[in-house]
Enzyme design. Sequence first.
Site, PDB file in Angstrom:
ATOM      1  N   ALA A  92       0.858  -1.190   0.000  1.00 49.82           N
ATOM      2  CA  ALA A  92       0.000   0.000   0.000  1.00 49.82           C
ATOM      3  C   ALA A  92       0.893   1.239   0.000  1.00 49.82           C
ATOM      4  CB  ALA A  92      -0.910   0.009   1.219  1.00 49.82           C
ATOM      5  N   LYS A 103      -3.809   2.932  -2.694  1.00 52.73           N
ATOM      6  CA  LYS A 103      -2.953   2.055  -3.488  1.00 52.73           C
ATOM      7  C   LYS A 103      -2.899   2.584  -4.919  1.00 52.73           C
ATOM      8  CE  LYS A 103      -3.234  -2.394  -3.279  1.00 52.73           C
ATOM      9  NZ  LYS A 103      -1.775  -2.405  -3.482  1.00 52.73           N
ATOM     10  N   GLY A 104      -2.022   1.944  -5.712  1.00 53.72           N
ATOM     11  CA  GLY A 104      -1.944   2.321  -7.121  1.00 53.72           C
ATOM     12  C   GLY A 104      -0.632   2.974  -7.507  1.00 53.72           C
ATOM     13  N   GLU A 112      -5.776  -5.147  -8.476  1.00 49.95           N
ATOM     14  CA  GLU A 112      -5.530  -5.401  -7.050  1.00 49.95           C
ATOM     15  C   GLU A 112      -6.843  -5.357  -6.266  1.00 49.95           C
ATOM     16  OE1 GLU A 112      -1.005  -3.673  -6.440  1.00 49.95           O
ATOM     17  OE2 GLU A 112      -2.661  -2.275  -6.382  1.00 49.95           O
TER      18      GLU A 112
HETATM   19  C1  5RP Z   1       0.749  -1.051  -6.901  1.00 45.88           C
HETATM   20  C2  5RP Z   1       0.506  -0.807  -5.457  1.00 45.88           C
HETATM   21  C3  5RP Z   1       1.633  -1.152  -4.530  1.00 45.88           C
HETATM   22  O1  5RP Z   1       1.221  -2.192  -3.717  1.00 45.88           O
HETATM   23  C4  5RP Z   1       1.973   0.077  -3.724  1.00 45.88           C
HETATM   24  O2  5RP Z   1       2.362   1.112  -4.624  1.00 45.88           O
HETATM   25  C5  5RP Z   1       3.118  -0.204  -2.718  1.00 45.88           C
HETATM   26  O3  5RP Z   1       4.284  -0.524  -3.394  1.00 45.88           O
HETATM   27  P1  5RP Z   1       5.676  -0.734  -2.656  1.00 45.88           P
HETATM   28  O4  5RP Z   1       5.553  -1.983  -1.822  1.00 45.88           O
HETATM   29  O5  5RP Z   1       6.667  -0.846  -3.775  1.00 45.88           O
HETATM   30  O6  5RP Z   1       5.934   0.486  -1.802  1.00 45.88           O
HETATM   31  O7  5RP Z   1      -0.536  -0.372  -5.025  1.00 45.88           O
HETATM   32  O8  5RP Z   1      -0.315  -0.577  -7.686  1.00 45.88           O
END
Ligand code: 5RP
Length: 236
Positions: A92, A103-104, A112
Amino acid sequence: MAAETDPVKLMKQEVGRQAAARVQSNTVIGLGTGSTTAYAIQFIGERLAAGEVTNVKGVPTSFQASVLAKRYGIPLTTLDEVETIDLAIDGADEVDPQMNLTKGGGAAHTREKIVDGLARQFIVVVDSSKLVDQLGTTFALPVEVLPLAVAPVTKALEALGGKTDLRMGVKKDGPVITDQGNMVLDVTFGAIANPAELEKIINNIPGVLENGLFIGLATEVLVGEVKDGQVKVRSL
Ligand code: 5RP
């Protein structure tokens, strides 16, 4: 391979390991996207290879997740073939005290939300920098949009008080294109007073596929933090 020394990577690695430790035999696992979930996917693969768990199948939330699952030997399946998802593991960008999420960051939030939302258990894996008092304070809200509707959706989001940015590619000229062939508007609202309401309002704009507010979906959040030079994981 050299041991990891970067503290943020170490936190991500440890939460990934602990999430992977929750995976049981004969289950279907939602495989999230991002750098933290990548560790979970690696450790699930290692547990399968060591025979610690058997008959585990993954439903990937992105092209990245499916590449990693193949690399680490996790058999894949699809939502057409399974009745249920037992456990989803995903990262997240923001987590509030009610375990609501933004998220995203990897533009994968549409798939997701489908996979994480179907899971009986949804474990979120984050480092402590992702914890916020209110969503929207540290991260712009990603909204996936059909390419032909980018102009009217931009206007509608700005009428809601958001400042929009079309997400651009890195080492690629032009916009980011999602795994579904769409574009992403990153929308800065500042602190979001009512995320549950905003999630619905945005998804009601014609041309919007999905936004990155995940409300009431997480069942547990594993948070990696560094205390006294040691990496610790706590559960929210
Ligand atoms: C992808 C997401 C990822 O889960 C979110 O960006 C977290 O990424 P990370 O673990 O690299 O910090 O939502 O769409």
